[in-house]
Scaffold this motif. Structure first.
Motif, PDB file in Angstrom:
ATOM      1  N   UNK A 158      40.078   9.538 -10.607  1.00 33.80           N
ATOM      2  CA  UNK A 158      41.964   9.311 -10.094  1.00 33.80           C
ATOM      3  C   UNK A 158      42.429  10.840 -10.713  1.00 33.80           C
ATOM      4  N   UNK A 159      43.187  11.599  -9.431  1.00 33.04           N
ATOM      5  CA  UNK A 159      43.644  13.229 -10.449  1.00 33.04           C
ATOM      6  C   UNK A 159      45.032  12.948  -9.208  1.00 33.04           C
ATOM      7  N   UNK A 160      45.694  14.268 -10.365  1.00 29.68           N
ATOM      8  CA  UNK A 160      46.688  13.528 -10.361  1.00 29.68           C
ATOM      9  C   UNK A 160      47.132  15.413 -10.042  1.00 29.68           C
ATOM     10  N   UNK A 161      47.269  15.686  -8.863  1.00 28.82           N
ATOM     11  CA  UNK A 161      46.804  17.224  -8.813  1.00 28.82           C
ATOM     12  C   UNK A 161      46.014  18.637  -8.930  1.00 28.82           C
ATOM     13  N   UNK A 162      45.046  17.848  -8.801  1.00 25.82           N
ATOM     14  CA  UNK A 162      43.728  18.708  -9.002  1.00 25.82           C
ATOM     15  C   UNK A 162      43.459  20.428  -9.198  1.00 25.82           C
ATOM     16  N   UNK A 163      44.526  20.611  -7.752  1.00 23.87           N
ATOM     17  CA  UNK A 163      44.041  22.371  -7.877  1.00 23.87           C
ATOM     18  C   UNK A 163      45.576  22.544  -8.595  1.00 23.87           C
ATOM     19  N   UNK A 164      46.110  22.325  -8.977  1.00 22.27           N
ATOM     20  CA  UNK A 164      46.699  22.632  -9.226  1.00 22.27           C
ATOM     21  C   UNK A 164      46.368  24.057 -10.348  1.00 22.27           C
ATOM     22  N   UNK A 165      47.374  24.986 -10.204  1.00 25.30           N
ATOM     23  CA  UNK A 165      46.638  26.226 -11.169  1.00 25.30           C
ATOM     24  C   UNK A 165      45.927  26.923 -10.834  1.00 25.30           C
ATOM     25  N   UNK A 166      44.901  26.502  -9.282  1.00 18.22           N
ATOM     26  CA  UNK A 166      43.827  27.084  -9.338  1.00 18.22           C
ATOM     27  C   UNK A 166      44.211  28.210  -7.991  1.00 18.22           C
ATOM     28  N   UNK A 167      43.018  28.644  -7.894  1.00 18.26           N
ATOM     29  CA  UNK A 167      43.541  29.787  -6.726  1.00 18.26           C
ATOM     30  C   UNK A 167      42.487  28.994  -5.601  1.00 18.26           C
ATOM     31  N   UNK A 168      42.689  29.703  -4.682  1.00 18.00           N
ATOM     32  CA  UNK A 168      42.085  29.414  -3.412  1.00 18.00           C
ATOM     33  C   UNK A 168      40.606  28.667  -3.041  1.00 18.00           C
ATOM     34  N   UNK A 169      39.924  29.545  -3.678  1.00 18.83           N
ATOM     35  CA  UNK A 169      38.408  29.443  -3.492  1.00 18.83           C
ATOM     36  C   UNK A 169      37.801  28.701  -4.149  1.00 18.83           C
ATOM     37  N   UNK A 170      38.816  28.140  -5.786  1.00 16.79           N
ATOM     38  CA  UNK A 170      38.212  26.683  -6.710  1.00 16.79           C
ATOM     39  C   UNK A 170      38.968  26.318  -6.050  1.00 16.79           C
TER      40      UNK A 170
END
Length: 255
Positions: A158-170
């Protein structure tokens, strides 16, 4: 493992934050929750990872009531990456990731170490193993917490906004990792293009209710996006893959 959310309602301070939500995540599927800020996505996910108990309804894992399970048993089946995580003590990255092994009784130090190192390698944080967690950037912390969730070896993620704080590649790397994990995944995502590219199915949440459900191509249509998000959307195709992409601008002012 199948996740079933059955008529879940959540109340706080006399308000209904989520009302009569029903959704299903089939085994191995990647299902996304999308909706504007304050729509109830995070509240619903908190019920799924047991941070909240619904006022009504039930969350089931393969038919079993999740909230009736022993905490350790539930943690062997489901891991979560909340939107906000805090740490009071400056553990090393390796120590934080190792916490994912806590629910497992039949553990050995050697097996734990191998699983931990594999999780750190998969999320690209092995080189940070001896660094203090509190000294990391937001993106590094996010990837470390993803490694901890993978080290837990759950069947549901279960992931809540897992791309928060990540740059595009990550962002692309982490969602591809999740997509290829084989786990049953339920994730709240703000970026509709990322949701379209990685999710099998989308549920659109607005004012605590599900207002649309289906494959991204069928759900992410201009009329719905105007009604729910208040934007004008233009559907285009990726020049190489042909996948759906969305371009946005503000709705024209009404007269």
């Amino acid at each position: 493992m199948r996740v079933g959310i059955e008529d879940v309602t959540v109340e706080a301070a006399g308000r209904r934050l989520v009302e009569d939500v029903r959704l299903t995540v089939e085994p191995g599927a990647f299902v996304g929750l999308v909706g504007p800020n304050g729509s109830g996505k995070s509240t619903l996910l908190r019920c799924v990872y047991r941070a909240l108990r619904p006022a009504a309804g039930m969350v089931r894992l393969d038919g079993d009531d999740l909230h009736a399970m022993d905490a350790r048993a539930a943690a062997r089946l489901l891991a979560a990456l909340p939107q906000e995580s805090s740490a009071e003590f400056d553990y090393t990255v390796a120590e934080v990731v190792a916490m994912g092994r806590t629910p497992h009784r039949d553990r050995t130090a050697a097996a734990d170490r191998e699983i931990r190192e594999r999780a750190m390698a998969r999320t690209g944080v092995a080189h940070l193993a001896d660094r203090g967690f509190l000294a990391l950037s937001g993106g590094e912390k996010q990837r470390v917490l993803m490694a901890r969730a993978l080290a837990q070896q759950p069947r549901v993620l279960v992931l809540d906004e897992p791309t928060n704080h990540l740059d595009i590649a990550h962002q692309l790397d982490v969602l591809s990792l999740v997509r290829d994990s084989g786990l049953t995944v339920l994730a709240a995502l703000h970026d509709l293009n990322l949701a379209a590219a990685h999710c099998d199915l989308l549920y659109v949440v607005c004012e605590g209710r599900i207002v649309a459900c289906g494959p991204p191509h069928d759900v992410l249509r201009p009329q719905l996006l105007a009604e729910v998000f208040g934007v004008r959307a233009h559907r285009v195709r990726h020049p190489e893959t042909g996948a759906l992409r969305l371009l946005f601008d503000l709705l024209p002012p009404t007269t």
